[in-house]
Write an enzyme that holds these catalytic residues in place. Structure first.
Site, PDB file in Angstrom:
ATOM      1  N   GLU A  98       0.845  -1.110  -0.039  1.00 47.88           N
ATOM      2  CA  GLU A  98      -0.062  -0.013  -0.016  1.00 47.88           C
ATOM      3  C   GLU A  98       0.782   1.190   0.261  1.00 47.88           C
ATOM      4  OE1 GLU A  98      -4.164  -0.726   2.232  1.00 47.88           O
ATOM      5  OE2 GLU A  98      -2.231  -1.177   3.448  1.00 47.88           O
ATOM      6  N   CYS A 119       3.377   8.462   0.927  1.00 48.98           N
ATOM      7  CA  CYS A 119       4.163   7.612   1.996  1.00 48.98           C
ATOM      8  C   CYS A 119       4.088   6.158   1.477  1.00 48.98           C
ATOM      9  CB  CYS A 119       3.034   7.646   3.251  1.00 48.98           C
ATOM     10  SG  CYS A 119       3.388   6.533   4.523  1.00 48.98           S
ATOM     11  N   CYS A 126       6.540  -6.222   8.526  1.00 44.05           N
ATOM     12  CA  CYS A 126       7.656  -5.718   9.443  1.00 44.05           C
ATOM     13  C   CYS A 126       8.134  -6.668  10.530  1.00 44.05           C
ATOM     14  CB  CYS A 126       7.367  -4.293   9.972  1.00 44.05           C
ATOM     15  SG  CYS A 126       8.857  -3.602  10.634  1.00 44.05           S
ATOM     16  N   GLY A 173       6.793  -1.336   7.015  1.00 45.78           N
ATOM     17  CA  GLY A 173       8.033  -1.969   6.790  1.00 45.78           C
ATOM     18  C   GLY A 173       9.250  -1.021   7.396  1.00 45.78           C
ATOM     19  N   GLU A 174      10.263  -1.524   7.846  1.00 54.61           N
ATOM     20  CA  GLU A 174      11.600  -0.737   8.274  1.00 54.61           C
ATOM     21  C   GLU A 174      12.275  -0.394   7.124  1.00 54.61           C
ATOM     22  OE1 GLU A 174      12.610   0.769  11.268  1.00 54.61           O
ATOM     23  OE2 GLU A 174      14.189   1.068   9.780  1.00 54.61           O
ATOM     24  N   SER A 205      11.794   7.114   7.826  1.00 53.80           N
ATOM     25  CA  SER A 205      11.768   7.104   9.252  1.00 53.80           C
ATOM     26  C   SER A 205      12.133   5.706   9.554  1.00 53.80           C
ATOM     27  CB  SER A 205      10.064   7.120   9.362  1.00 53.80           C
ATOM     28  OG  SER A 205       9.588   7.023  10.563  1.00 53.80           O
ATOM     29  N   SER A 228      11.274   6.942  15.012  1.00 51.01           N
ATOM     30  CA  SER A 228      10.209   6.737  15.567  1.00 51.01           C
ATOM     31  C   SER A 228      10.633   6.471  16.892  1.00 51.01           C
ATOM     32  CB  SER A 228       9.436   5.512  15.111  1.00 51.01           C
ATOM     33  OG  SER A 228       8.862   5.609  13.995  1.00 51.01           O
ATOM     34  N   LEU A 229      10.532   7.465  17.931  1.00 52.71           N
ATOM     35  CA  LEU A 229      11.089   7.486  19.303  1.00 52.71           C
ATOM     36  C   LEU A 229      10.193   6.769  20.167  1.00 52.71           C
ATOM     37  CD1 LEU A 229      13.792   7.965  20.311  1.00 52.71           C
ATOM     38  CD2 LEU A 229      12.877   9.978  21.417  1.00 52.71           C
ATOM     39  N   HIS A 230       8.928   7.402  20.461  1.00 49.52           N
ATOM     40  CA  HIS A 230       7.706   6.834  21.236  1.00 49.52           C
ATOM     41  C   HIS A 230       8.135   6.460  22.810  1.00 49.52           C
ATOM     42  CE1 HIS A 230       6.307   6.874  17.328  1.00 49.52           C
ATOM     43  NE2 HIS A 230       6.773   5.601  16.816  1.00 49.52           N
ATOM     44  N   ASN A 304      -3.441   6.106  16.981  1.00 44.90           N
ATOM     45  CA  ASN A 304      -4.629   5.738  16.316  1.00 44.90           C
ATOM     46  C   ASN A 304      -5.121   4.369  16.684  1.00 44.90           C
ATOM     47  OD1 ASN A 304      -4.952   8.100  14.801  1.00 44.90           O
ATOM     48  ND2 ASN A 304      -3.288   7.450  13.395  1.00 44.90           N
ATOM     49  N   CYS A 347      -0.600   6.986   7.205  1.00 43.96           N
ATOM     50  CA  CYS A 347       0.716   6.249   7.320  1.00 43.96           C
ATOM     51  C   CYS A 347       0.945   5.565   8.717  1.00 43.96           C
ATOM     52  CB  CYS A 347       1.790   7.134   7.203  1.00 43.96           C
ATOM     53  SG  CYS A 347       2.217   8.052   5.715  1.00 43.96           S
TER      54      CYS A 347
HETATM   55  N1  SAH Z   1       9.470   1.341  10.351  1.00 41.96           N
HETATM   56  C1  SAH Z   1       9.489   2.722  10.455  1.00 41.96           C
HETATM   57  C2  SAH Z   1       8.735   3.255   9.216  1.00 41.96           C
HETATM   58  C3  SAH Z   1       7.524   3.165   9.410  1.00 41.96           C
HETATM   59  S1  SAH Z   1       6.574   4.560   9.934  1.00 41.96           S
HETATM   60  C4  SAH Z   1       9.277   3.377  11.593  1.00 41.96           C
HETATM   61  O1  SAH Z   1       8.855   2.836  12.396  1.00 41.96           O
HETATM   62  O2  SAH Z   1       9.558   4.534  11.709  1.00 41.96           O
HETATM   63  C5  SAH Z   1       5.252   4.435  10.310  1.00 41.96           C
HETATM   64  C6  SAH Z   1       5.086   5.465  11.617  1.00 41.96           C
HETATM   65  O3  SAH Z   1       4.028   5.318  12.004  1.00 41.96           O
HETATM   66  C7  SAH Z   1       5.792   5.251  12.582  1.00 41.96           C
HETATM   67  O4  SAH Z   1       6.320   6.486  13.344  1.00 41.96           O
HETATM   68  C8  SAH Z   1       5.098   4.507  13.704  1.00 41.96           C
HETATM   69  O5  SAH Z   1       5.586   4.494  14.991  1.00 41.96           O
HETATM   70  C9  SAH Z   1       3.661   5.005  13.433  1.00 41.96           C
HETATM   71  N2  SAH Z   1       2.539   4.450  13.904  1.00 41.96           N
HETATM   72  C10 SAH Z   1       2.578   3.016  13.983  1.00 41.96           C
HETATM   73  N3  SAH Z   1       1.318   2.620  14.421  1.00 41.96           N
HETATM   74  C11 SAH Z   1       0.462   3.866  14.729  1.00 41.96           C
HETATM   75  C12 SAH Z   1      -0.489   4.073  15.549  1.00 41.96           C
HETATM   76  N4  SAH Z   1      -1.573   3.120  15.675  1.00 41.96           N
HETATM   77  N5  SAH Z   1      -1.079   5.270  15.649  1.00 41.96           N
HETATM   78  C13 SAH Z   1      -0.111   6.376  14.825  1.00 41.96           C
HETATM   79  N6  SAH Z   1       1.288   6.065  14.495  1.00 41.96           N
HETATM   80  C14 SAH Z   1       1.459   5.027  14.365  1.00 41.96           C
HETATM   81 FE1  SF4 Z   2       8.199  -1.945  11.893  1.00 36.51          FE
HETATM   82 FE2  SF4 Z   2       7.937   0.910  12.179  1.00 36.51          FE
HETATM   83 FE3  SF4 Z   2       5.688  -0.503  12.780  1.00 36.51          FE
HETATM   84 FE4  SF4 Z   2       7.547  -0.823  14.467  1.00 36.51          FE
HETATM   85  S1  SF4 Z   2       6.508   1.215  13.981  1.00 36.51           S
HETATM   86  S2  SF4 Z   2       6.372  -2.631  13.882  1.00 36.51           S
HETATM   87  S3  SF4 Z   2       9.501  -0.655  12.914  1.00 36.51           S
HETATM   88  S4  SF4 Z   2       6.640  -0.318  10.694  1.00 36.51           S
END
Ligand code: SAH
Ligand code: SF4
Length: 364
Positions: A98, A119, A126, A173-174, A205, A228-230, A304, A347
C-alpha cells in the site's frame, strides 16, 4: 489468474549505471541509447517497450523478452481527491503493498495545499514488532525490491494524474532493514536521469537501527531522517519497541549525533502518545531535553486505534499538556490531532488483509 513468481525483472529498478552496463556492455549499444532508454522509462513513463520508437527494433524485442516496466499492478484506491488516498498494488508473487497519497494541509505544515506527499512502503510486513503498530502485527514477509519501491511512486503519480512533491518512507516496513534496495531506490528517485526528486523532499523514518542510520548519513545526498522514538527513556521504549533491546537510546543517539555531523537537515522525532504507556509528563521533559541536544523537531501523534489492540490515545487535554512541556523547553513541536477515522488511510496504519482475503496466500 495464475501467479508468476518468476516474473521478468523490471526496468524500474535500473539506475543509469545499471542500464549503461546492460545496453553498452552486454548489448553493444552506443551511449546515447542509454539516455534514450532512461527517458522512456523515467520521463515519458512508457507503459510498454513498444512505445520506445527511437530504439532499434531488435533492441526493443530483446528488452521486451527480458524485462517488464511497472512491477506493481494497481488494484484499487480508497479515499477521494483532496483527502488522503490509499492505493493498493499487487506484486508479481501475489503479495500486496500500500502507498498513501497525502495532500498537504496548510494548517499543519504551512505548506501550499497543492503539494502532495507519498507515504511509501519498504517491506511487506515488518519484523520489528512494535507493540502498537498494525504493520508489525502479522510479522515480516519480504523486502520490497528497488523497482517495487520506485514502482509505487510512479504508479501513484499515474493513477492520481499528478506529481508527487515529497516522499516519506513511513508506510509498511522498516526501510533501514532493507538498506541495499532502499539505497538503490533512492539513487533512482533522486537521479536527474530518474525521478529527479530532491533529497531534501525525502524523509526516511526508522524505529532506530543505529548502524544503518550511520550508513544513511554517509550517502552523498542528505536525506531527511525521522526517528520513531515513542519513548524518551529505555524503560519506556523497552515496553513497546523490541528494537530498543538491540540498540538502546544511548547508541541510537550516538548514531544521531553522527548523522547530525554529516547533515545540515534537522532530525524529527515521531512520538505517538499512548494513554498510560508513554504519555507520562516526565517523559515530555526528557523528550524535550533529548530533542534539544540534537536540535531535533518533535512531532506528537495521538495514537490511532488499531483493530486487535487495546491501546488508546490520551485525552486531547493531556496531549496539549504534553506538547506544552516539550514546547516550553524551546523545542519546535507539532501535535497532529486528526478528526474522525480518516486514520484508516494514514501512514503507520498499513496492514494488509488483502492477501488472505484473496485466499491465494496462506495466512501466517
Ligand atoms: N518502520 C519505520 C517506518 C514506518 S513509519 C518506523 O517505524 O519509523 C510508520 C510510523 O507510524 C511510525 O512512526 C510508527 O511508529 C507510526 N505508527 C505506527 N502505528 C501507529 C498508530 N497506531 N498510530 C499512530 N502512529 C502509528
Ligand atoms: Fe515496523 Fe515501524 Fe511498525 Fe515498528 S513502527 S512495527 S518498525 S513499521
Amino acid at each position: 489468474m495464475s501467479l508468476k513468481p518468476q516474473a521478468l525483472p523490471s526496468l524500474l529498478g535500473y539506475t543509469a549505471d545499471d542500464l549503461t552496463k546492460l545496453l553498452k556492455e552486454e548489448h553493444g549499444q552506443p551511449a546515447y541509447r542509454v539516455k534514450q532508454a532512461l527517458e522512456w522509462i523515467y520521463q515519458h513513463r512508457a507503459d510498454s517497450v513498444d512505445e520506445m520508437l527511437n530504439l532499434p527494433a531488435a533492441l526493443r524485442t530483446t528488452l521486451k523478452e527480458n524485462f517488464r516496466l511497472s512491477p506493481v499492478e494497481f488494484v484499487r484506491v480508497q479515499g477521494s481527491e483532496d483527502t488522503t488516498r490509499k492505493y493498493l498494488f499487487k506484486l508479481h508473487d501475489g503479495r500486496y503493498v500500500e502507498t498513501v497519497l497525502i495532500p498537504a494541509s496548510p494548517a499543519l505544515y504551512g505548506e501550499k495545499s497543492d503539494r502532495h506527499t507519498a507515504c511509501v512502503s519498504s517491506q511487506v510486513g515488518c519484523a520489528y514488532g512494535c507493540k502498537f503498530c498494525a504493520s508489525g502485527l502479522d510479522g515480516f514477509t519480504r523486502n520490497l525490491t528497488a523497482d517495487e519501491i520506485v514502482g509505487q511512486l510512479m504508479a501513484v503519480e499515474k493513477q492520481a494524474g499528478r506529481k508527487i512533491n515529497n516522499i516519506v518512507f513511513m508506510g509498511m516496513g522498516e526501510p533501514l532493514a532493507n538498506f541495499k534496495n532502499l539505497n538503490k531506490a533512492l539513487d533512482i528517485i533522486t537521479g536527474h536521469w530518474g525521478l529527479n526528486i530532491g533529497a531534501r523532499h525525502i524523509t526516511i523514518s526508522t524505529s532506530g537501527l543505529a548502524p544503518m542510520i550511520k550508513k544513511l548519513a554517509d550517502r552523498p545526498q542528505q536525506i531527511r531522517l525521522a526517528i520513531s522514538l515513542h519513548g524518551a527513556t529505555n524503560d519506556t521504549r523497552d515496553k513497546i519497541m523490541p528494537v530498543n533491546s538491540k540498540w538502546q537510546i544511548e547508541e541510537l543517539f550516538d548514531a544521531l549525533h553522527y548523522y547530525k555531523s554529516k547533515s545540515k537537515k534537522r532530525i524529527t522525532f515521531e512520538y505517538i502518545l499512548i494513554k498510560g504507556i508513554n504519555d507520562d509528563l516526565e517523559q515530555a521533559t526528557i523528550l524535550a531535553k533529548r530533542a534539544k541536544s540534537l536540535g531535533a523537531l518533535v512531532n506528537l501523534i495521538p495514537y490511532n486505534t488499531v483493530e486487535g489492540l487495546e491501546w488508546v490515545r490520551p485525552s486531547e487535554d493531556h496531549c496539549y499538556k504534553f506538547r506544552d512541556i516539550v514546547r516550553n523547553h524551546g523545542v519546535t513541536t507539532t501535535l497532529r490531532i486528526e478528526k474522525g477515522h480518516d486514520i484508516d488511510a494514514a501512514c503507520g496504519q498499513l496492514r494488509l488483509k488483502q492477501e488472505t482475503a484473496d485466499g491465494k496466500i496462506e495466512s501466517k
